[in-house]
Design a protein around this motif. Structure first.
Motif, PDB file in Angstrom:
ATOM      1  N   VAL A 123      22.299 -16.105  26.472  1.00  0.00           N
ATOM      2  CA  VAL A 123      22.701 -17.513  26.494  1.00  0.00           C
ATOM      3  C   VAL A 123      21.430 -18.345  26.403  1.00  0.00           C
ATOM      4  O   VAL A 123      20.598 -18.326  27.312  1.00  0.00           O
ATOM      5  N   PHE A 124      21.271 -19.060  25.295  1.00  0.00           N
ATOM      6  CA  PHE A 124      20.089 -19.877  25.075  1.00  0.00           C
ATOM      7  C   PHE A 124      20.372 -21.331  25.459  1.00  0.00           C
ATOM      8  O   PHE A 124      21.016 -22.069  24.698  1.00  0.00           O
ATOM      9  N   SER A 125      19.953 -21.728  26.640  1.00  0.00           N
ATOM     10  CA  SER A 125      19.879 -23.149  27.021  1.00  0.00           C
ATOM     11  C   SER A 125      21.208 -23.876  27.160  1.00  0.00           C
ATOM     12  O   SER A 125      21.211 -25.078  27.403  1.00  0.00           O
ATOM     13  N   SER A 126      22.333 -23.204  27.008  1.00  0.00           N
ATOM     14  CA  SER A 126      23.632 -23.874  27.182  1.00  0.00           C
ATOM     15  C   SER A 126      23.924 -23.973  28.679  1.00  0.00           C
ATOM     16  O   SER A 126      24.474 -23.045  29.285  1.00  0.00           O
ATOM     17  N   ALA A 127      23.555 -25.104  29.271  1.00  0.00           N
ATOM     18  CA  ALA A 127      23.622 -25.231  30.730  1.00  0.00           C
ATOM     19  C   ALA A 127      25.033 -25.041  31.265  1.00  0.00           C
ATOM     20  O   ALA A 127      25.223 -24.405  32.304  1.00  0.00           O
ATOM     21  N   SER A 128      26.038 -25.572  30.581  1.00  0.00           N
ATOM     22  CA  SER A 128      27.407 -25.441  31.082  1.00  0.00           C
ATOM     23  C   SER A 128      27.834 -23.979  31.114  1.00  0.00           C
ATOM     24  O   SER A 128      28.525 -23.540  32.042  1.00  0.00           O
ATOM     25  N   VAL A 129      27.422 -23.214  30.125  1.00  0.00           N
ATOM     26  CA  VAL A 129      27.755 -21.792  30.081  1.00  0.00           C
ATOM     27  C   VAL A 129      26.993 -21.041  31.167  1.00  0.00           C
ATOM     28  O   VAL A 129      27.559 -20.214  31.890  1.00  0.00           O
ATOM     29  N   ILE A 130      25.703 -21.341  31.301  1.00  0.00           N
ATOM     30  CA  ILE A 130      24.891 -20.672  32.324  1.00  0.00           C
ATOM     31  C   ILE A 130      25.444 -20.952  33.716  1.00  0.00           C
ATOM     32  O   ILE A 130      25.569 -20.046  34.550  1.00  0.00           O
ATOM     33  N   LYS A 131      25.781 -22.201  33.984  1.00  0.00           N
ATOM     34  CA  LYS A 131      26.318 -22.552  35.306  1.00  0.00           C
ATOM     35  C   LYS A 131      27.613 -21.806  35.597  1.00  0.00           C
ATOM     36  O   LYS A 131      27.830 -21.317  36.714  1.00  0.00           O
ATOM     37  N   ALA A 132      28.485 -21.704  34.598  1.00  0.00           N
ATOM     38  CA  ALA A 132      29.752 -21.002  34.800  1.00  0.00           C
ATOM     39  C   ALA A 132      29.515 -19.525  35.079  1.00  0.00           C
ATOM     40  O   ALA A 132      30.173 -18.925  35.947  1.00  0.00           O
ATOM     41  N   LEU A 133      28.574 -18.925  34.378  1.00  0.00           N
ATOM     42  CA  LEU A 133      28.294 -17.504  34.581  1.00  0.00           C
ATOM     43  C   LEU A 133      27.618 -17.245  35.921  1.00  0.00           C
ATOM     44  O   LEU A 133      27.881 -16.229  36.568  1.00  0.00           O
ATOM     45  N   LEU A 134      26.743 -18.156  36.348  1.00  0.00           N
ATOM     46  CA  LEU A 134      26.141 -18.019  37.672  1.00  0.00           C
ATOM     47  C   LEU A 134      27.205 -18.130  38.767  1.00  0.00           C
ATOM     48  O   LEU A 134      27.203 -17.363  39.732  1.00  0.00           O
ATOM     49  N   ALA A 135      28.112 -19.080  38.612  1.00  0.00           N
ATOM     50  CA  ALA A 135      29.165 -19.270  39.612  1.00  0.00           C
ATOM     51  C   ALA A 135      30.068 -18.052  39.708  1.00  0.00           C
ATOM     52  O   ALA A 135      30.600 -17.748  40.780  1.00  0.00           O
ATOM     53  N   ALA A 136      30.249 -17.355  38.580  1.00  0.00           N
ATOM     54  CA  ALA A 136      31.110 -16.170  38.550  1.00  0.00           C
ATOM     55  C   ALA A 136      30.334 -14.877  38.775  1.00  0.00           C
ATOM     56  O   ALA A 136      30.917 -13.789  38.702  1.00  0.00           O
ATOM     57  N   ASP A 137      29.025 -14.979  39.041  1.00  0.00           N
ATOM     58  CA  ASP A 137      28.154 -13.811  39.264  1.00  0.00           C
ATOM     59  C   ASP A 137      28.217 -12.834  38.099  1.00  0.00           C
ATOM     60  O   ASP A 137      28.367 -11.625  38.272  1.00  0.00           O
ATOM     61  N   ARG A 138      28.065 -13.371  36.891  1.00  0.00           N
ATOM     62  CA  ARG A 138      28.087 -12.532  35.684  1.00  0.00           C
ATOM     63  C   ARG A 138      26.717 -12.437  35.024  1.00  0.00           C
ATOM     64  O   ARG A 138      26.612 -11.888  33.929  1.00  0.00           O
ATOM     65  N   VAL A 139      25.673 -12.950  35.646  1.00  0.00           N
ATOM     66  CA  VAL A 139      24.350 -12.955  35.025  1.00  0.00           C
ATOM     67  C   VAL A 139      23.570 -11.729  35.500  1.00  0.00           C
ATOM     68  O   VAL A 139      23.463 -11.474  36.701  1.00  0.00           O
ATOM     69  N   ASP A 140      23.001 -10.983  34.548  1.00  0.00           N
ATOM     70  CA  ASP A 140      22.191  -9.814  34.871  1.00  0.00           C
ATOM     71  C   ASP A 140      20.699 -10.123  34.869  1.00  0.00           C
ATOM     72  O   ASP A 140      19.934  -9.469  35.572  1.00  0.00           O
ATOM     73  N   ARG A 141      20.286 -11.096  34.061  1.00  0.00           N
ATOM     74  CA  ARG A 141      18.876 -11.501  34.045  1.00  0.00           C
ATOM     75  C   ARG A 141      18.784 -13.016  33.905  1.00  0.00           C
ATOM     76  O   ARG A 141      19.426 -13.620  33.039  1.00  0.00           O
ATOM     77  N   LEU A 142      17.982 -13.618  34.785  1.00  0.00           N
ATOM     78  CA  LEU A 142      17.644 -15.042  34.728  1.00  0.00           C
ATOM     79  C   LEU A 142      16.264 -15.172  34.095  1.00  0.00           C
ATOM     80  O   LEU A 142      15.297 -14.591  34.591  1.00  0.00           O
ATOM     81  N   SER A 143      16.177 -15.923  33.018  1.00  0.00           N
ATOM     82  CA  SER A 143      14.923 -16.063  32.297  1.00  0.00           C
ATOM     83  C   SER A 143      14.598 -17.548  32.161  1.00  0.00           C
ATOM     84  O   SER A 143      15.463 -18.348  31.806  1.00  0.00           O
ATOM     85  N   PHE A 144      13.358 -17.906  32.467  1.00  0.00           N
ATOM     86  CA  PHE A 144      12.948 -19.305  32.443  1.00  0.00           C
ATOM     87  C   PHE A 144      11.615 -19.486  31.739  1.00  0.00           C
ATOM     88  O   PHE A 144      10.739 -18.625  31.827  1.00  0.00           O
ATOM     89  N   MET A 145      11.456 -20.637  31.111  1.00  0.00           N
ATOM     90  CA  MET A 145      10.149 -21.184  30.812  1.00  0.00           C
ATOM     91  C   MET A 145       9.981 -22.399  31.719  1.00  0.00           C
ATOM     92  O   MET A 145      10.806 -23.317  31.690  1.00  0.00           O
ATOM     93  N   ILE A 146       8.934 -22.367  32.538  1.00  0.00           N
ATOM     94  CA  ILE A 146       8.663 -23.488  33.436  1.00  0.00           C
ATOM     95  C   ILE A 146       7.521 -24.303  32.846  1.00  0.00           C
ATOM     96  O   ILE A 146       6.425 -23.780  32.619  1.00  0.00           O
ATOM     97  N   PHE A 147       7.809 -25.577  32.581  1.00  0.00           N
ATOM     98  CA  PHE A 147       6.831 -26.449  31.950  1.00  0.00           C
ATOM     99  C   PHE A 147       6.235 -27.393  32.987  1.00  0.00           C
ATOM    100  O   PHE A 147       6.960 -27.922  33.850  1.00  0.00           O
ATOM    101  N   PRO A 148       4.908 -27.616  32.940  1.00  0.00           N
ATOM    102  CA  PRO A 148       4.198 -28.293  34.029  1.00  0.00           C
ATOM    103  C   PRO A 148       4.341 -29.813  34.008  1.00  0.00           C
ATOM    104  O   PRO A 148       3.372 -30.546  33.831  1.00  0.00           O
ATOM    105  N   GLU A 149       5.567 -30.271  34.208  1.00  0.00           N
ATOM    106  CA  GLU A 149       5.831 -31.698  34.348  1.00  0.00           C
ATOM    107  C   GLU A 149       6.849 -31.917  35.457  1.00  0.00           C
ATOM    108  O   GLU A 149       7.731 -31.077  35.677  1.00  0.00           O
ATOM    109  N   ILE A 150       6.716 -33.027  36.140  1.00  0.00           N
ATOM    110  CA  ILE A 150       7.716 -33.471  37.114  1.00  0.00           C
ATOM    111  C   ILE A 150       8.503 -34.603  36.463  1.00  0.00           C
ATOM    112  O   ILE A 150       7.930 -35.625  36.068  1.00  0.00           O
TER     113      ILE A 150
END
Length: 201
Positions: free
Chosen positions: A133-160
């Protein structure tokens, strides 16, 4: 939840303060540039698509990705990693979640008007590599809520950003994760991946 060895891998870009877009709304993504052009970011993306055979996307992201990425495959002056991703996005299976599309306007694409967790449960019974799942927040949130995610992958960019939309909503089920990958790059960009730690039933 890993039938046939297929993993559900979700990926997004976030700021130091945890937002995936700024206070101006979903189009407030200026913080992503120029970090997305760093070597660590390109290598991060390559590490996602190479073991994958399916891209799982919401409709809005699918429209943006499919208009932008496939033509990059044929751009001679593009970074080879970008060309590789463009070719993969053109040729790989796409699964799009939408309540408005009745048929797919892109090749190698299936459309489902179903909950994300039901779709990945079906995909995991089929042969293939990772489901990303590439960047589709609504899909990611639904899968996290249903505990269907096997790997969480992030790019953290240095801005607030100081506001916007956060990926992790209150009320998610508790879960444990193990660090699977970390890399740092230009400008202080960080690539991270965590694998879901599940106990045997």
């Amino acid at each position: 939840m890993t039938s046939n060895g297929r993993r559900v891998v979700v990926n997004t870009n976030i700021s130091i303060d945890g937002y995936y877009h700024g206070p101006g709304g979903p189009q407030d993504m200026a913080f992503v540039m120029p970090y997305a052009l760093t070597d660590v970011a390109r290598d991060h993306l390559t590490g996602l698509w190479q073991p994958a055979t399916t891209a799982l996307l919401g409709r809005t992201l699918a429209e943006g990705f499919m208009s932008y990425w496939p033509p990059v495959a044929d751009q001679a002056d593009a970074d080879p990693r970008d060309r590789g991703y463009g070719a993969w996005m053109r040729d790989a299976e796409k699964v799009v979640l939408s309540s408005t599309l009745t048929e797919a306007p892109w090749p190698n694409t299936r459309v489902f008007d179903e909950p994300a967790e039901d779709v990945v449960d079906r995909l995991k019974t089929e042969e293939g590599g990772d489901i990303v799942v590439f960047s589709s927040a609504s899909v990611i949130k639904a899968l996290l809520a249903a505990d269907r995610v096997d790997r969480l992958s992030f790019m953290i960019f240095p801005e607030i950003l100081g506001g916007g939309a956060r990926l992790f909503d209150t009320g998610l089920p508790a879960s444990k994760w193990g660090l699977a990958h970390t890399a740092t790059g230009e400008y202080g960009v960080v690539s991270l991946a965590y694998d879901r730690l599940r106990t045997a039933d």
